[in-house]
Design a protein around this motif. Sequence first.
Motif, PDB file in Angstrom:
ATOM      1  N   TYR A  28      -5.622   2.469   1.696  1.00  0.00           N
ATOM      2  CA  TYR A  28      -6.125   1.218   2.291  1.00  0.00           C
ATOM      3  C   TYR A  28      -7.494   1.069   2.209  1.00  0.00           C
ATOM      4  CZ  TYR A  28      -1.602   0.219   4.632  1.00  0.00           C
ATOM      5  OH  TYR A  28      -0.266   0.026   4.771  1.00  0.00           O
TER       6      TYR A  28
ATOM      7  N   LYS B 136      -2.970   7.793   3.004  1.00  0.00           N
ATOM      8  CA  LYS B 136      -2.925   6.494   3.447  1.00  0.00           C
ATOM      9  C   LYS B 136      -4.005   5.750   3.582  1.00  0.00           C
ATOM     10  CE  LYS B 136       0.712   4.645   5.900  1.00  0.00           C
ATOM     11  NZ  LYS B 136       1.514   4.505   6.861  1.00  0.00           N
TER      12      LYS B 136
ATOM     13  N   ALA C 239       0.735  -1.359  -0.047  1.00  0.00           N
ATOM     14  CA  ALA C 239      -0.006   0.116  -0.018  1.00  0.00           C
ATOM     15  C   ALA C 239       1.026   1.257  -0.031  1.00  0.00           C
ATOM     16  CB  ALA C 239      -0.899   0.016   1.185  1.00  0.00           C
TER      17      ALA C 239
ATOM     18  N   ASP D 156      -9.277  -2.149   0.134  1.00  0.00           N
ATOM     19  CA  ASP D 156      -9.790  -3.237   0.732  1.00  0.00           C
ATOM     20  C   ASP D 156     -11.407  -3.445  -0.176  1.00  0.00           C
ATOM     21  OD1 ASP D 156      -8.367  -3.600   2.817  1.00  0.00           O
ATOM     22  OD2 ASP D 156      -9.296  -2.464   4.231  1.00  0.00           O
TER      23      ASP D 156
ATOM     24  N   ARG E  43      -4.966  -9.637  -2.523  1.00  0.00           N
ATOM     25  CA  ARG E  43      -4.192  -9.242  -1.500  1.00  0.00           C
ATOM     26  C   ARG E  43      -3.309 -10.692  -1.085  1.00  0.00           C
ATOM     27  NH1 ARG E  43      -7.842  -8.282   2.607  1.00  0.00           N
ATOM     28  NH2 ARG E  43      -8.047  -6.045   2.003  1.00  0.00           N
TER      29      ARG E  43
END
Length: 132
Positions: free
Chosen positions: A46, A42, A26, A50, A60
């Motif tokens: 994320y 950030k 990431a 997701d 992932r």
Amino acid sequence: MPEYNTKQREALLRFFENNSDKHYTAAEIELRLAAMGEKLGKATVYRRLDRLVDEGLVRRFVADDAKSCCYQYAGGEGCKNHFHLKCMSCGELMHIECDYLDEMKAHILEHHGFMVDISKITICGVCEKCRK
């Protein structure tokens, strides 16, 4: 249900489509997007990652320490139809199509009644380059 097309989501998808042969953390994604003029925080990176994982557009991979992970474009069905090998020494992630592994998957279903989801499997070991 797919998420609305936002500017951040489109930037991430474009990034993955243009870099579909590699995997990134990431933090690497955030830095590369910033270098391209896409400023995503950030938390946003994320959160969007997701959601893309939930939609099946991005895979992932959990790192060895189980505290970090990397992401790779799944491109719909393309990345779901083969196994993945990960070198524990250099970290390279390889795609592999192998009749033997397909037979193993069929054996597990036929003899053990268990359907293997190869999109979730990463076989860990040491690659040929690192063994030399």
